[in-house]
Design an enzyme around this catalytic site. Sequence first.
Site, short mmCIF file in Angstrom:
data_model
loop_
_atom_site.label_atom_id
_atom_site.label_comp_id
_atom_site.label_asym_id
_atom_site.label_seq_id
_atom_site.Cartn_x
_atom_site.Cartn_y
_atom_site.Cartn_z
N ASP A 190 43.35 4.57 45.22
CA ASP A 190 44.01 5.18 46.38
C ASP A 190 43.11 6.25 47.00
O ASP A 190 42.08 6.63 46.45
CB ASP A 190 45.39 5.73 46.01
CG ASP A 190 45.34 6.79 44.93
OD1 ASP A 190 44.48 7.68 45.02
OD2 ASP A 190 46.16 6.73 43.98
N ARG A 191 43.54 6.73 48.14
CA ARG A 191 42.69 7.62 48.93
C ARG A 191 42.28 8.88 48.18
O ARG A 191 41.14 9.35 48.30
CB ARG A 191 43.46 7.99 50.22
CG ARG A 191 42.65 8.83 51.19
CD ARG A 191 43.43 9.02 52.48
NE ARG A 191 42.67 9.80 53.45
CZ ARG A 191 43.07 10.04 54.69
NH1 ARG A 191 44.24 9.56 55.11
NH2 ARG A 191 42.32 10.75 55.51
#
Length: 324
Positions: A190-191
Amino acid sequence: MIRKDNSKPQRPVRGSRPDRSRKNEENKDRVAGKTRGTTTKETVKTREAGKTREAGKTREARPAGKLRTSPRRPSAPQKPREKHPEGAMRLNKYIAHAGICSRREADELIAAGSVKVNGKVVTEMGYQVMPGDVVNYGGETLRSERLRYFLLNKPKDFITTTDDPQERRTVMTLMDGCCAERIYPVGRLDRATTGLLLFTNDGELAKKLTHPSTQVYKIYQVELNKPVSKEDMKKLLDGIDLEDGPMHVDDIQYAEVGGKVDKRVVGVELHSGRNRIVRRLFEALGYEVHKLDRTVFAGLTKKDLPRGRWRELSDKEVGYLKMI
């Protein structure tokens, strides 16, 4: 009347025993193989050449030093292997090299009539693609490329995708210029998560590494908002019920920061590939994850790989991944 001879037998003179010289001669003969009762090599060869079988059939003598050659049983005729022109490649392999899917899945696409070669639908298994042939799938022309494998140490605030409609920064911008082939990330981070991310155009390997049955192990370093208790560590090992089913970690240990153990930082090993699984596990126990970094992926580590940089895998590393 017989007289007894009471005279003592005369002792032979020392050094002149007749039997000693005789023994010396016998030893010489024994070494040469000529003593009585022994069989010389020539005698053995002569006897072997003249032996007969018990059934009464004679056997020809073989020259010394040569092996007997018996006629071999004729082997069944083998089907000649079909020869393919140089540069030919099986269609399913061509599709896999293009990064579409694995070879097995490519066979399914071919059988379904979803693949065209030079404008014609091909459903034949084992079809050979020749250099210069045009292969189409899903309205796009495929290219069979050299297989490439790269490892990226992903920084924060990059999206793990090949394209983002919102025009946010993606991991592909970090891989720009690494090769001429079209590669893509294997799995997701994820980011906000940093760490190791694999890139390749090997569709078969990518499918293997992301399939749940493969259980590729990963290690994360997790920094939390508060110290992790021993009781919660045991709960993570035993398993926690999440909305998509129970989940447990394989191992969890306190990490050292600056040479000292920090109970707010733990190392977690697990095999699951569920989305945001590490964050969800700790959130279920009331923790907030401040930092999450993947330090190991399928045996690959971040050694000598700075944040935001990539490197190409060695042949040994690629071979290891294919053996998983």
